[in-house]
Design an enzyme around this catalytic site. Sequence first.
Site, PDB file in Angstrom:
ATOM      1  N   LYS A 106       1.377  -1.135  -0.166  1.00 52.91           N
ATOM      2  CA  LYS A 106       0.118  -0.110   0.049  1.00 52.91           C
ATOM      3  C   LYS A 106       0.954   1.208  -0.090  1.00 52.91           C
ATOM      4  O   LYS A 106       1.988   1.343   0.472  1.00 52.91           O
ATOM      5  CB  LYS A 106      -0.910   0.240   1.732  1.00 52.91           C
ATOM      6  CG  LYS A 106      -2.038   1.419   1.335  1.00 52.91           C
ATOM      7  CD  LYS A 106      -3.163  -0.245   0.227  1.00 52.91           C
ATOM      8  CE  LYS A 106      -4.524   1.274   0.102  1.00 52.91           C
ATOM      9  NZ  LYS A 106      -5.669   0.028  -0.239  1.00 52.91           N
ATOM     10  N   ASN A 221     -16.277   6.037  -5.456  1.00 55.70           N
ATOM     11  CA  ASN A 221     -16.512   4.512  -5.749  1.00 55.70           C
ATOM     12  C   ASN A 221     -17.204   3.166  -5.623  1.00 55.70           C
ATOM     13  O   ASN A 221     -17.605   2.723  -6.375  1.00 55.70           O
ATOM     14  CB  ASN A 221     -14.405   4.700  -6.802  1.00 55.70           C
ATOM     15  CG  ASN A 221     -14.472   3.281  -7.842  1.00 55.70           C
ATOM     16  OD1 ASN A 221     -14.415   1.818  -7.100  1.00 55.70           O
ATOM     17  ND2 ASN A 221     -15.136   3.222  -9.230  1.00 55.70           N
ATOM     18  N   SER A 362      -8.048  -5.509 -10.639  1.00 52.14           N
ATOM     19  CA  SER A 362      -6.908  -4.894 -11.055  1.00 52.14           C
ATOM     20  C   SER A 362      -5.569  -6.462 -11.305  1.00 52.14           C
ATOM     21  O   SER A 362      -4.962  -5.967 -12.384  1.00 52.14           O
ATOM     22  CB  SER A 362      -5.952  -4.759  -9.626  1.00 52.14           C
ATOM     23  OG  SER A 362      -6.502  -3.382  -9.532  1.00 52.14           O
TER      24      SER A 362
END
Length: 428
Positions: A106, A221, A362
Amino acid sequence: MNATTNAFQMAQQQFDQVANQLNLDQQVREYLRWPLKEFHFRIPVRMDDDTIHIFNGYRVQHNDAIGPCKGGIRFHPSETIDTVRALATWMTWKCAVANIPLGGGKGGVVVDPATLTNSEKERLCRGYVQQIWREIGPRQDVPAPDVGTTPQMMGWMMDEYSKLAGEYTPGVITGKPVGGGGSLGRTEATGIGVIFNLREAMQKLKIDASKCSAAIQGFGNVAQYAAIGFCELLKGTVISVSYWDRDDHTSYTVSHTKGIDPHFLMSITDQYGSINKDNAKSAGYQIEDANAWLSKSVDVLIPAAIEGQINAETVDLVSEKVRIIAEGANGPTTLEADEQLKQRGVFLVPDFLCNAGGVTVSYFESVQNDMNYYWAKKEVLDRLDEKITTAFQSVFDMYESEKVSMRDAAYMVAINRVVKAMQLRGWI
Ligand code: NAD
């Protein structure tokens, strides 16, 4: 984040609880309680008025036993190293539970992106990559968007990396714009993944989704596509959503007794998920206080904003009617609240299972980048459905066989997979 909650402590406590239940070896626990690598760096950016502003940036790589690290980059004014550590740790468990060959990473920058012009944002994105590019890459660590970052920003970051590496490298980052190396279906993947999880949960609990109502925290989102999915795929009704109002420095709940129209609300929402409340009011919506979404008499709650929102102080607001909480956000429920909800018999779909749709698509994006061949949207969403349904089933099986909470069951599935990969590689 709630002032008394530290996300990383929360992530470690959740892990410790399950490590005890699994009787996990002490040395293995030490390996997994902390990230393997952390990078702290400063990013000088020339602002439009010609001054230089220095931003603080982070990248944390928690564990890459199963594959290259994977995880978003968050631009947020209250970003801290502990938030990034927590999110990187949860990414390890998320990729493992979704059964995709990636580890946990992250990143973050302490900034409110809404205060920057477009050109300043581009220079900050390029500056982030200039500081960290030797430590990331398609076989090392693959960033993506998160709160405050967008597909366009991923496009700039991919371009900067490709220039520095000397070759076009779309697989260095995911969540890129479609046409610029991105995958169809990535925008809606996390929110729709939440809905695939909810559909499975409702089937197991024998709940008729079309008779159900939901309240959602956030309208960015994840929340937007969860709202669309709840209305259109499950045929249920969403009563409320909420958002952070930049001008008033507080959050509001936006409700409609007959159910919100997510497409209309999206048309009056900016790129950061802030709703124009005057336009909503004119269209017959009620504007209520920050926590009103949490106290609605609904069947399903979907926290899809930030961490620590259902906590010791707010958990009593949750209505007796609520049967399921689907955690769209990362870490929205603190340990104290978790315990209380468990005692009340609320079925909770834990964050790193519930919101795994984003990282799954992803992963599909990087597979398509590697092949240089792109799938149709239906193919992406069908594959997503299969991955999420299988992940939900493996956690549900563990929940039933071990008689633990869904969160602990998800941890058990994930930890077992990561530990096995570490053993197979000879790390332990
Ligand atoms: P976003 O920036 O698009 O939207 C965040 C939303 O939350 C906005 O509507 C904002 O106004 C609202 N919000 C912020 N603070 C709030 C508060 N205190 N009260 C009410 N609303 C508030 O972010 P997103 O991408 O939708 O991410 C939401 C959550 O989901 C985060 O926890 C993120 O880590 C997690 N997540 C996102 C993805 C993804 O693919 N986008 C994937 C997995 C997990």
